[in-house]
Design a protein around this motif. Structure first.
Motif, short mmCIF file in Angstrom:
data_model
loop_
_atom_site.label_atom_id
_atom_site.label_comp_id
_atom_site.label_asym_id
_atom_site.label_seq_id
_atom_site.Cartn_x
_atom_site.Cartn_y
_atom_site.Cartn_z
N ALA A 93 36.70 35.36 43.21
CA ALA A 93 37.54 36.05 42.23
C ALA A 93 37.21 35.57 40.81
N TYR A 94 36.93 34.28 40.67
CA TYR A 94 36.55 33.75 39.36
C TYR A 94 35.16 34.25 38.95
N VAL A 95 34.25 34.26 39.91
CA VAL A 95 32.88 34.72 39.64
C VAL A 95 32.89 36.18 39.20
N GLN A 96 33.79 36.98 39.76
CA GLN A 96 33.88 38.37 39.33
C GLN A 96 34.19 38.48 37.84
N LEU A 97 34.96 37.53 37.36
CA LEU A 97 35.33 37.54 35.94
C LEU A 97 34.13 37.28 35.04
N ILE A 98 33.16 36.56 35.54
CA ILE A 98 31.99 36.24 34.70
C ILE A 98 30.75 37.04 35.10
N THR A 99 30.94 38.01 35.99
CA THR A 99 29.83 38.86 36.41
C THR A 99 29.63 39.99 35.41
N GLU A 100 28.42 40.19 34.98
CA GLU A 100 28.12 41.23 34.01
C GLU A 100 28.54 42.61 34.52
N ASN A 101 29.19 43.37 33.66
CA ASN A 101 29.62 44.75 33.92
C ASN A 101 30.73 44.87 34.96
N ALA A 102 31.28 43.76 35.40
CA ALA A 102 32.41 43.82 36.34
C ALA A 102 33.70 44.07 35.57
N GLN A 103 34.69 44.66 36.24
CA GLN A 103 35.97 44.92 35.61
C GLN A 103 37.11 44.44 36.51
N PRO A 104 37.16 43.15 36.78
CA PRO A 104 38.24 42.61 37.62
C PRO A 104 39.53 42.48 36.81
N ASP A 105 40.65 42.31 37.52
CA ASP A 105 41.92 42.22 36.82
C ASP A 105 42.28 40.79 36.43
N GLY A 106 41.58 39.81 36.97
CA GLY A 106 41.84 38.42 36.57
C GLY A 106 43.20 37.90 37.03
N ASP A 107 43.70 38.37 38.15
CA ASP A 107 45.00 37.94 38.64
C ASP A 107 44.82 36.98 39.81
N PHE A 108 45.16 35.71 39.58
CA PHE A 108 45.01 34.70 40.64
C PHE A 108 46.34 34.38 41.32
N THR A 109 47.39 35.10 40.94
CA THR A 109 48.69 34.86 41.58
C THR A 109 48.66 35.29 43.05
N ALA A 110 47.69 36.15 43.40
CA ALA A 110 47.55 36.55 44.81
C ALA A 110 47.19 35.35 45.68
N PHE A 111 46.65 34.30 45.07
CA PHE A 111 46.31 33.08 45.79
C PHE A 111 47.42 32.04 45.68
N GLY A 112 48.57 32.47 45.16
CA GLY A 112 49.70 31.56 45.00
C GLY A 112 49.64 30.75 43.73
N ALA A 113 48.70 31.06 42.83
CA ALA A 113 48.56 30.31 41.58
C ALA A 113 49.73 30.58 40.65
N ALA A 114 50.09 29.58 39.86
CA ALA A 114 51.11 29.76 38.83
C ALA A 114 50.62 30.78 37.80
#
Length: 226
Positions: A93-114
């Motif tokens: 999920a983090y790698v998606q954020l730094i992958t060129e031309n990717a458009q992830p939502d950057g939401d880590f709360t799905a993993f229970g993160a604060a």
């Protein structure tokens, strides 16, 4: 004649009774068939519902949202694969954020993160100096795990087929019995962690994002909502 008339009446009555009995018997299979059809319809509906539920679970898994995993399962000898899978899904999920031309939502709360950790990781990813491509993404290599009792540390190098980009450390803890993401730390050149919280890079602690005295000053410094 009276006797003959009575006999004829008896024959007619007996014939009528037999016809009524035959009609009733012939209608019985129709009732049974209707019940069977209703039963088959109910079974088909139940099967469709189960199939829909399975498809929903598959879609959710494909979207990168992990199923709930009991933290104690990760500590068991048989939980190594689940631990690796959970850590890998977080890193992916983090790698998606730094992958060129990717458009992830950057939401880590799905993993229970604060929520504040999720916001920070989105910011940290935007500061990565080296990206990767969808056909050659980073993955966690040379992985090491450490059981710290109430939490687990998973650490490895982020690398592609032909390059390496520092260390990625994932801290996994427990909330209400479930495994959750406590932190993700990048030890890489010019990373947000090295620049803004080097103490967490050097000596990771599991309570960073649950201790407002630690994370609030950082979020205020970076002008992030927490």
């Amino acid at each position: 004649m009276k006797y003959l008339a009575l006999l004829l009446a008896a024959v007619l009555c007996l014939t009528g009774c037999r016809e009524n009995s035959s009609e009733q018997n012939s209608s019985a299979p129709e009732t049974t068939g209707t019940a069977a059809a209703v039963s088959d319809t109910a079974a088909a509906a139940d099967s469709t519902a189960k199939q829909s539920e399975t498809q929903t679970e598959s879609t959710t898994a494909a979207a990168g949202v992990p199923s709930r995993i009991a933290f104690q399962e990760l500590l068991a000898d048989t939980g190594a694969a689940k631990l690796t899978g959970f850590a890998d899904s977080i890193v992916a999920a983090y790698v998606q954020l730094i992958t060129e031309n990717a458009q992830p939502d950057g939401d880590f709360t799905a993993f229970g993160a604060a929520k504040q950790l999720s916001d920070y990781l989105t910011y940290a990813a935007s500061k990565e100096t080296t990206g990767c491509t969808a056909d050659n993404p980073y993955h966690l290599a040379e992985v090491q795990t450490e059981n710290r009792g109430s939490w687990i540390l998973v650490k490895g190098f982020l690398e592609t087929k032909n390059s390496r980009n520092g260390v990625c450390t994932v801290l996994i803890g427990e909330r209400d019995g479930d495994a959750v993401l406590l932190d993700l730390i990048r030890d890489a050149q010019d990373s947000a962690d090295l620049l803004n919280r080097p103490e967490q890079v050097q000596s990771p602690v599991p309570d960073y994002w649950s201790d407002a005295a630690k994370w609030q000053p950082l979020m205020q410094k970076l002008n992030l909502n927490g």
